[in-house]
Design an enzyme around this catalytic site. Sequence first.
Site, PDB file in Angstrom:
ATOM      1  N   HIS A   1      -3.304   6.407   5.895  1.00 58.46           N
ATOM      2  CA  HIS A   1      -2.929   5.849   4.594  1.00 58.46           C
ATOM      3  C   HIS A   1      -3.422   4.418   4.438  1.00 58.46           C
ATOM      4  O   HIS A   1      -3.914   4.023   3.375  1.00 58.46           O
ATOM      5  CB  HIS A   1      -1.403   5.885   4.427  1.00 58.46           C
ATOM      6  CG  HIS A   1      -0.844   7.246   4.182  1.00 58.46           C
ATOM      7  ND1 HIS A   1      -1.401   8.118   3.275  1.00 58.46           N
ATOM      8  CD2 HIS A   1       0.218   7.894   4.716  1.00 58.46           C
ATOM      9  CE1 HIS A   1      -0.699   9.231   3.254  1.00 58.46           C
ATOM     10  NE2 HIS A   1       0.284   9.128   4.122  1.00 58.46           N
ATOM     11  N   MET A   2      -3.298   3.634   5.479  1.00 58.22           N
ATOM     12  CA  MET A   2      -3.714   2.233   5.392  1.00 58.22           C
ATOM     13  C   MET A   2      -5.224   2.119   5.202  1.00 58.22           C
ATOM     14  O   MET A   2      -5.713   1.239   4.490  1.00 58.22           O
ATOM     15  CB  MET A   2      -3.278   1.478   6.646  1.00 58.22           C
ATOM     16  CG  MET A   2      -1.773   1.318   6.771  1.00 58.22           C
ATOM     17  SD  MET A   2      -1.095   0.160   5.556  1.00 58.22           S
ATOM     18  CE  MET A   2      -1.390  -1.387   6.395  1.00 58.22           C
TER      19      MET A   2
END
Length: 779
Positions: A736-737
């Site tokens: 996600h990051m």
Amino acid sequence: MILKTKAETLLELQDKLESAKVLPIFLIRAKDWTKNRDKIMQTISQESWSKEKLIVRSSALNEDSETESMAGKYESILNVDIKVNLSDAVDEVFKSFGEYNGDDICFIQPMLPKVKRSGVCFTRDPSNSAHYYVINFDDTSGKTDTVTGGTAGDLKTLLVAKTISGTSKEKWVNSLINLCRELEKKYVTHNLDIEFGFDENESLYLFQVRPLILKTCEEISLEKQHTILRQIKNKVASLSKPFPYLAGKKSILGVMPDWNPAEIIGVRPRPFALSLYKEFITDSVWAESRSRYGYRNLKGFPLLIDLGGIPFIDVRASFNSFVPKSLDKKIADKLIEYYITQLEKDPRNHDKVEFEVIFSCYTFDLDKRLRVLLKNGFSKGEITEIKKSLLDLTNNVIQAQSGMWKQDELLISELIERQTEILNSGLNEIEKMYWLTEDCKRYGTLPFAGLARAGFIAVTMLKSLVREGFLEETDYHDFLNSLEVVNSQMANDLQCVDKKDFLKKYGHLRPGTYDILSDRYDQSPDKYFTFGKRKDPSEIKNNKASFGLSLEKMNKIKEMIEEHQIDQDVVDLFNFFKGAIEGREYSKFIFTKSLSEVMRLFESLGEKFNFSKDDISYADISIVKRLYSSTERYVPSMNDSIMRGKKRYSLVTQNTTLPPLIVSPEDVEIFYLPEEEPNYITLKKTTSEIINIVEGDKIKLRGKILMIPNADPGFDWIFTHEISGFITMYGGVNSHMAIRAQELGIPAVIGAGELLYKRWEKAHTLSIDCANKQVQIIK
């Protein structure tokens, strides 16, 4: 078909996919949950799968759009039990939406049991928009959220070029690519972010598909990329055949062996940096230096092979150059074939071939190290010949008076005089650059290459004394710490020399030795140093270790030297250790002045004719020789060099992704990234102070590079602080990051690994160069 919300898209795909399955889905709209919670819970309980472990997932209206994924922003709750916490889990997911819309959705699915493999596949390389399937997966934990959550340290990354002509040897990869192609066709797009899982029976399940948001460099067509990769495959194939003057039936190409271009100039250097490295080191200097030190003569062979602007070392040429020229040709040929085979068997050694693969000098434990050859078809007689050739070569190198390293020290001294003469002369910029370059190759990088070899031999022999028990580990470190090297001198001078004199001495240095975009110390001194009140030299604490040998250790080493037929006594041997290691560092300090002055003059001349520093970084240093030796005009020649460099870099170099080690032509189109290699997000560059997000001040984050333990989506709040970039210890390219960094155009290093992360977090200021896949400690 059109991509909708996460839940609606999955619902639409149920029972319509040929290449994968979709788990059952139960949708809950926020407005319905508010009014009819009990009725909804009753309806769910009637589903046949509701007694299994469940997952409650978000599907907000503003999630997974064409412009922003909001990856990881909202909650998903795993391993939910309908009788224990399902109602609370639904509440928690809706709560994570903040002020949600009544039509926002959360949905419930059964957890996939007995997960064999799970991950994320991007249908374009998010770092450069190139046409690759980028598959980041976990095949060890049995979980489904380790990739997106960035919580595992052992993720694997596989890249498959869409131009691939055949299929993978792994059936699951072919199944996943079939799913990707089916979804690309259904949604008429090549930009998809696909979450998947395989169960124990190798059945493929689709967990999610959404738009892949790309904000990267100039886009390349699939046809153009096919042409580029075909040319690279052909080049690799041409190197993967016997050659008249080289031992070894084939070559291997790597970005980290030998002169390690990945470390020195990066994997996507600008054309000017690449041309400088080739001109000053890898075209001819490298081979001449090896030959002078007693190794095989490889003159005429370039060490560095440029594959679409990505620098690779020709490992076969490198291995040939490490064989003593006195060794019998048949044994040498057999030895090089062994080296290539060993590296092919264990590619993890590509960045440490001199320690784990080859024998390039004599050490006090060489007999033990050579035993491995007995298991690989070498006779005792052949091993004796190899040992003798290495001993003779090493004895010639380490001679106190006549060793080549002493001659190289003299050449470096001559370079200092020639630098002054050229720089103070009335020559024009082109003439100065030409002669600074020629002098540097002859009196700078040539002796530096030799002293670097002598330094390697010195350190390797020292370590063997430790391994054999003649020195303690503390002796080894004390010896190295006792040496007078440039870095320790600079640290002292920073405290006791005024700024002007300090920069006069060290100002030519720059973090990126070959990168014209990297400022010299004298161009941006306050960026690199904190100049305080000067101290008297007597006030500076001496951190140098005191090194000495007891009489007992000296006598034991003396006996060892005699037993191994080393042609030096103990004092001369340690003087060699000291001189070679100090000489390596000093010669680099001196030759880089010539190099840095060439770069300064190149920049200065360009600015006179309105070429920016960025423009100049795309030129080729060969233009200097052409202009010096012809009547070509500067402006059209420079403009042509820049334009060609820019076009190739933007269309070819930035859109080509290759493995760090190429063993066969097939590796060009399908390959795993080494597990220890970090993932660089975007192609941007940033330099800033760092803050450890665990320990640092979480308010003053603006403009800083953040150090984060893992790519946990819980750190999503950092993107509200206008950060400069961030580095995580764990996480993959599809976490996600990573997705959020890509979308927002924030340079990031995801999954640096424990060793690199701990090294970088000790710094004050870092430079992240994602295009070049480099992190440099600035301060």
